[in-house]
Design a protein around this motif. Structure first.
Motif, short mmCIF file in Angstrom:
data_model
loop_
_atom_site.label_atom_id
_atom_site.label_comp_id
_atom_site.label_asym_id
_atom_site.label_seq_id
_atom_site.Cartn_x
_atom_site.Cartn_y
_atom_site.Cartn_z
N GLY A 139 0.81 -1.20 0.00
CA GLY A 139 0.00 0.00 0.00
C GLY A 139 0.85 1.26 0.00
O GLY A 139 2.08 1.21 -0.01
N LYS A 140 0.20 2.40 0.00
CA LYS A 140 0.89 3.68 0.08
C LYS A 140 1.59 3.76 1.44
O LYS A 140 1.05 3.29 2.44
CB LYS A 140 -0.11 4.82 -0.07
CG LYS A 140 -0.89 4.76 -1.40
CD LYS A 140 -1.99 5.81 -1.43
CE LYS A 140 -2.81 5.70 -2.73
NZ LYS A 140 -3.90 6.70 -2.78
N PRO A 141 2.82 4.28 1.50
CA PRO A 141 3.54 5.14 0.55
C PRO A 141 4.33 4.41 -0.54
O PRO A 141 5.03 5.07 -1.30
CB PRO A 141 4.50 5.91 1.46
CG PRO A 141 4.81 4.95 2.55
CD PRO A 141 3.53 4.21 2.80
N ALA A 142 4.28 3.09 -0.60
CA ALA A 142 4.91 2.39 -1.73
C ALA A 142 4.20 2.78 -3.02
O ALA A 142 3.02 3.14 -3.02
CB ALA A 142 4.84 0.88 -1.51
N PRO A 143 4.87 2.72 -4.15
CA PRO A 143 4.30 3.21 -5.40
C PRO A 143 3.38 2.23 -6.12
O PRO A 143 2.81 2.58 -7.16
CB PRO A 143 5.54 3.48 -6.26
CG PRO A 143 6.52 2.45 -5.79
CD PRO A 143 6.28 2.33 -4.30
N ILE A 161 -0.19 12.60 -13.92
CA ILE A 161 -0.42 13.44 -12.75
C ILE A 161 -1.29 12.71 -11.76
O ILE A 161 -2.34 12.15 -12.13
CB ILE A 161 -1.06 14.78 -13.15
CG1 ILE A 161 -0.07 15.60 -13.97
CG2 ILE A 161 -1.54 15.56 -11.94
CD1 ILE A 161 -0.62 16.90 -14.49
N ALA A 162 -0.87 12.70 -10.51
CA ALA A 162 -1.65 12.13 -9.41
C ALA A 162 -2.31 13.25 -8.63
O ALA A 162 -1.69 14.28 -8.35
CB ALA A 162 -0.75 11.30 -8.49
N ILE A 163 -3.56 13.05 -8.25
CA ILE A 163 -4.29 14.02 -7.43
C ILE A 163 -4.45 13.38 -6.06
O ILE A 163 -5.12 12.35 -5.92
CB ILE A 163 -5.66 14.36 -8.03
CG1 ILE A 163 -5.56 14.59 -9.55
CG2 ILE A 163 -6.26 15.57 -7.31
CD1 ILE A 163 -4.67 15.73 -9.96
N GLU A 164 -3.85 13.99 -5.05
CA GLU A 164 -3.77 13.37 -3.73
C GLU A 164 -4.12 14.36 -2.62
O GLU A 164 -4.29 15.56 -2.86
CB GLU A 164 -2.35 12.82 -3.50
CG GLU A 164 -2.20 11.34 -3.79
CD GLU A 164 -2.89 10.45 -2.77
OE1 GLU A 164 -3.42 10.99 -1.77
OE2 GLU A 164 -2.90 9.23 -2.95
N GLY A 169 -0.07 9.19 0.53
CA GLY A 169 -0.48 9.18 -0.87
C GLY A 169 0.47 9.98 -1.74
O GLY A 169 0.83 9.58 -2.85
N ILE A 170 0.88 11.15 -1.24
CA ILE A 170 1.85 11.97 -1.97
C ILE A 170 3.15 11.21 -2.16
O ILE A 170 3.71 11.17 -3.26
CB ILE A 170 2.09 13.29 -1.22
CG1 ILE A 170 0.84 14.17 -1.28
CG2 ILE A 170 3.29 14.04 -1.80
CD1 ILE A 170 0.88 15.35 -0.33
N GLY A 177 7.21 8.16 -9.58
CA GLY A 177 7.75 9.04 -10.60
C GLY A 177 6.75 10.00 -11.18
O GLY A 177 7.02 10.64 -12.21
N MET A 178 5.59 10.15 -10.52
CA MET A 178 4.53 11.00 -11.05
C MET A 178 4.66 12.43 -10.55
O MET A 178 5.32 12.71 -9.55
CB MET A 178 3.17 10.43 -10.65
CG MET A 178 2.93 9.01 -11.14
SD MET A 178 1.43 8.26 -10.47
CE MET A 178 0.16 9.14 -11.38
N THR A 179 4.01 13.34 -11.26
CA THR A 179 3.83 14.71 -10.79
C THR A 179 2.59 14.74 -9.91
O THR A 179 1.58 14.12 -10.25
CB THR A 179 3.67 15.66 -11.98
OG1 THR A 179 4.86 15.63 -12.77
CG2 THR A 179 3.40 17.08 -11.53
N VAL A 180 2.67 15.45 -8.79
CA VAL A 180 1.58 15.38 -7.81
C VAL A 180 0.92 16.75 -7.63
O VAL A 180 1.60 17.76 -7.44
CB VAL A 180 2.08 14.88 -6.45
CG1 VAL A 180 0.93 14.78 -5.45
CG2 VAL A 180 2.76 13.52 -6.61
#
Length: 220
Positions: A139-143, A161-164, A169-170, A177-180
């Protein structure tokens, strides 16, 4: 342009983090167990297997993780049937993004609750893929959850893009490797140090095409 947009669910689209916390605290209270400091923050973003073990081993519920999970999810499902509280602009932002990009969900919620959210809110035509972290190794914080969502969307995470809303989650999205983009919640918001690694919005209504397209470099 972004290859895809991946939303978190609890605390980002649905205002349910307090519901989760209330149900878990209620289980502890029923057993006469004081709620440990930091337990709420620790479980935010954990997969079902992880938080149910935490309830048994760290909080001290006197039954196995499987029962802790069943009791928690069952109580939440009952509350969901009475209506799922949404954050302002939640459905509109999903549909707006889906008009231009593939949209996914990567959530720590069990599959039952993710599917219920999508069905109740009529989003099956807007959500291309969804992932519960109970379906991946960590689970999070793992990717893992975000990586799987990008895989299902056929997109390079570095172009997504991730919306968190949460610290875990961030970290998960950044580890992928995503933009948050972060919409800080009123319920246990991330620290300023964590938020500094993201683009911070005041609400989902600010999630525009111009904003997200400006966040992805032409070459990464």
């Amino acid at each position: 342009m972004p290859a895809a947009i991946v939303f978190d669910l609890d605390g980002t689209l649905s205002d349910t983090e307090a519901l989760w916390d209330g149900v878990r605290r209620g289980l502890a209270e029923a057993e006469g167990i004081a709620w440990p400091d930091g337990a709420t923050q620790a479980m935010m973003g954990m997969s079902t297997g992880e938080w149910s073990r935490f309830l048994s081993e760290e909080v001290g519920l006197p039954y196995p993780p499987e029962e802790a999970a069943a009791r928690t999810i069952g109580a939440l499902a009952e509350r969901y049937r009475d209506g799922i509280p949404l954050l302002p602009g939640a459905l509109e932002s999903v549909r707006r993004m889906a008009e231009r990009y593939p949209v996914g969900i990567a959530s720590s919620s069990p599959r039952l609750l993710i599917d219920t959210f999508i069905e109740v809110n009529g989003l099956s035509d807007a959500i291309t893929a969804s992932v519960s972290t109970e379906e991946v190794d960590r689970g999070k914080p793992a990717p893992d959850g975000f990586l799987r969502a990008c895989e299902l969307l056929g997109a390079d995470p570095r172009q997504c893009i991730a919306i968190e809303d949460s610290t875990n989650g961030i970290a998960s999205a950044l580890n992928a490797g995503m933009t948050v983009v972060t919409i800080p919640p009123h319920f246990h918001p991330p620290t300023a140090e964590v938020l500094a690694r993201t683009t911070v919005l005041g609400g989902l209504d600010e999630l525009s095409y111009d904003l997200v397209e400006g966040l992805i470099p032409t070459a990464r």
